[in-house]
Design a protein around this motif. Structure first.
Motif, PDB file in Angstrom:
ATOM      1  N   ALA A   1      34.463  93.347  35.046  1.00 30.66           N
ATOM      2  CA  ALA A   1      35.735  93.896  35.525  1.00 30.66           C
ATOM      3  C   ALA A   1      35.488  95.260  36.154  1.00 30.66           C
ATOM      4  O   ALA A   1      34.450  95.889  35.929  1.00 30.66           O
ATOM      5  CB  ALA A   1      36.721  94.022  34.372  1.00 30.66           C
TER       6      ALA A   1
ATOM      7  N   ARG B   1      40.920  94.240  37.642  1.00 26.65           N
ATOM      8  CA  ARG B   1      40.096  93.952  38.817  1.00 26.65           C
ATOM      9  C   ARG B   1      40.924  94.236  40.068  1.00 26.65           C
ATOM     10  O   ARG B   1      42.088  93.837  40.139  1.00 26.65           O
ATOM     11  CB  ARG B   1      39.618  92.494  38.813  1.00 26.65           C
TER      12      ARG B   1
ATOM     13  N   ASN C   1      47.320  88.250  33.579  1.00 30.64           N
ATOM     14  CA  ASN C   1      46.880  86.990  32.979  1.00 30.64           C
ATOM     15  C   ASN C   1      46.822  87.086  31.458  1.00 30.64           C
ATOM     16  O   ASN C   1      46.347  88.078  30.900  1.00 30.64           O
ATOM     17  CB  ASN C   1      45.495  86.596  33.497  1.00 30.64           C
TER      18      ASN C   1
ATOM     19  N   HIS D   1      45.331  84.951  28.293  1.00 31.79           N
ATOM     20  CA  HIS D   1      44.443  83.840  27.947  1.00 31.79           C
ATOM     21  C   HIS D   1      45.008  82.998  26.813  1.00 31.79           C
ATOM     22  O   HIS D   1      45.902  83.411  26.073  1.00 31.79           O
ATOM     23  CB  HIS D   1      43.049  84.365  27.585  1.00 31.79           C
TER      24      HIS D   1
ATOM     25  N   SER E   1      37.901  85.494  32.677  1.00 34.37           N
ATOM     26  CA  SER E   1      37.394  86.412  33.693  1.00 34.37           C
ATOM     27  C   SER E   1      37.170  85.716  35.029  1.00 34.37           C
ATOM     28  O   SER E   1      37.356  86.317  36.092  1.00 34.37           O
ATOM     29  CB  SER E   1      36.078  87.049  33.223  1.00 34.37           C
TER      30      SER E   1
ATOM     31  N   CYS F   1      40.413  85.282  37.007  1.00 29.92           N
ATOM     32  CA  CYS F   1      40.883  86.600  37.442  1.00 29.92           C
ATOM     33  C   CYS F   1      40.038  87.124  38.600  1.00 29.92           C
ATOM     34  O   CYS F   1      40.572  87.662  39.580  1.00 29.92           O
ATOM     35  CB  CYS F   1      40.862  87.583  36.272  1.00 29.92           C
TER      36      CYS F   1
ATOM     37  N   THR G   1      41.338  87.915  42.382  1.00 34.06           N
ATOM     38  CA  THR G   1      41.116  89.240  42.963  1.00 34.06           C
ATOM     39  C   THR G   1      40.416  89.117  44.311  1.00 34.06           C
ATOM     40  O   THR G   1      40.757  89.821  45.267  1.00 34.06           O
ATOM     41  CB  THR G   1      40.295  90.115  42.004  1.00 34.06           C
TER      42      THR G   1
ATOM     43  N   THR H   1      44.216  91.942  39.351  1.00 33.10           N
ATOM     44  CA  THR H   1      44.453  91.148  38.150  1.00 33.10           C
ATOM     45  C   THR H   1      44.307  92.027  36.913  1.00 33.10           C
ATOM     46  O   THR H   1      43.426  92.877  36.841  1.00 33.10           O
ATOM     47  CB  THR H   1      43.491  89.951  38.047  1.00 33.10           C
ATOM     48  N   TRP H   2      45.185  91.802  35.968  1.00 36.88           N
ATOM     49  CA  TRP H   2      45.232  92.533  34.705  1.00 36.88           C
ATOM     50  C   TRP H   2      45.079  91.485  33.614  1.00 36.88           C
ATOM     51  O   TRP H   2      46.037  90.807  33.237  1.00 36.88           O
ATOM     52  CB  TRP H   2      46.562  93.277  34.621  1.00 36.88           C
ATOM     53  N   ASN H   3      43.858  91.302  33.141  1.00 38.71           N
ATOM     54  CA  ASN H   3      43.526  90.282  32.155  1.00 38.71           C
ATOM     55  C   ASN H   3      43.704  90.880  30.770  1.00 38.71           C
ATOM     56  O   ASN H   3      42.923  91.737  30.350  1.00 38.71           O
ATOM     57  CB  ASN H   3      42.074  89.821  32.367  1.00 38.71           C
TER      58      ASN H   3
ATOM     59  N   GLU I   1      45.277  78.420  42.882  1.00 33.83           N
ATOM     60  CA  GLU I   1      45.211  79.675  43.629  1.00 33.83           C
ATOM     61  C   GLU I   1      46.347  79.780  44.639  1.00 33.83           C
ATOM     62  O   GLU I   1      46.982  80.836  44.765  1.00 33.83           O
ATOM     63  CB  GLU I   1      43.867  79.786  44.344  1.00 33.83           C
TER      64      GLU I   1
END
Length: 307
Positions: A14, A31, A82, A84, A98, A101, A105, A111-113, A296
């Motif tokens: 990330a 990311r 996101n 999980h 990951s 994400c 990106t 993206t905020w995982n 996507e």
């Protein structure tokens, strides 16, 4: 390669890991997309005999191109948060998410995982898990300026149990796309990937050895308030929703998403269900799978579309 190979594959790094709380599980991985490259107007050295007017025109074009590059650098990034899966249990963390994400990106969104306390962690299960989801979402406001995040274009996405948490967040946030009066982000859409979006049905089917009972602290008869607060089937969601589910999913049956979409559409909510033939539970989060372009496209359309 097996369908669940995504769980053990080496993870892409990330850009930043940022804590949104004091617990070891309260953090997210951010990311950021790389800004598009714009080529300026360059001098053509082969033509030495050019007029002063042509030179002036070229200077103007160069200044214009430079301004375009600067504007590009200042554009705000749409954000996909996101969540999980893993049936809300501490056994599973954010790392396997990951890949999707990183793929999103690369396609052009931040993206905020999100990591969060889960069943087996101190403070995990309901309501602590959902408090983390809410706080992780609100935290985006604090980092929006530094990372140029567009708080008018925030989409929440989740896989499996994360799909449940994504839809629950959408139900509790309510409203429409934009930002709240106090500047907090406001969701513009929610995506469920093979989500456990019907907790009553999850209990009836005893999914993953009664994982929902562990998560909510009991059965529907024992914990009716928890089921009422947590179950997206019982919440009103006012934003756009897109459910994507594999027809051959043997972990979370597609019937759960079908029932959710049917009920919500009847109630007037904006819900779309995409069924993926010959697809199981993990292909929907694997950028190397044949169905990934469908995922996507759905996410990017929601995140980058006009308000």
């Amino acid at each position: 390669m097996s369908a669940d190979d995504i769980l053990s594959r080496a993870q892409p790094p990330a850009d930043a890991r940022i804590a949104y709380g004091s617990d070891a599980n309260q953090f997210g991985e951010l990311r950021l997309p790389v800004s598009g490259q714009h080529s300026g107007i360059s001098d053509n050295s082969q033509h030495s005999a050019i007029s002063n007017q042509e030179k002036q025109n070229q200077k103007q074009e160069r200044r214009k191109a430079q301004g375009q590059r600067q504007a590009q650098g200042q554009r705000l990034h749409p954000v996909v948060m996101n969540i999980h899966g893993g049936f809300w249990r501490a056994k599973y963390d954010l790392l396997h998410a990951s890949h999707l994400c990183a793929a999103l990106t690369r396609a052009g969104v931040a993206t905020w995982n999100l990591e969060y306390r889960r069943v087996g962690n101190p403070g995990g299960a309901w309501p602590g898990t959902f408090e983390d989801i809410t706080n992780g979402f609100r935290f985006l406001k604090q980092i929006a300026g530094k990372y140029r995040l567009d708080m008018t274009r925030v989409v929440v996405m989740g896989h499996s149990a994360g799909g449940h948490l994504a839809m629950a967040l959408a139900g509790h946030q309510g409203g429409h796309a934009g930002t709240r009066a106090n500047g907090e982000p406001k969701l513009r859409g929610a995506v469920s990937l093979a989500g456990v979006v019907d907790l009553q049905r999850a209990w009836e089917l005893h999914l993953s050895n009664d994982a929902v009972v562990e998560f909510l602290g009991g059965t529907p008869a024992q914990m009716p308030d928890h089921y009422r607060e947590a179950d997206p089937m019982r919440l009103t969601v006012k934003i756009e929703q897109h459910l994507i589910h594999g027809v051959d999913d043997d972990v979370v049956p597609i019937g759960i998403s079908r029932k959710y979409a049917e009920l919500k559409q009847h109630e007037g909510e904006k819900v779309q269900l995409t069924e993926l033939p010959k697809t199981g539970h993990f292909e929907v989060i694997d950028p190397e799978s044949g169905v990934w372009p469908v995922v996507e496209k759905a996410v990017m359309s929601m995140a980058k579309g006009s308000l």
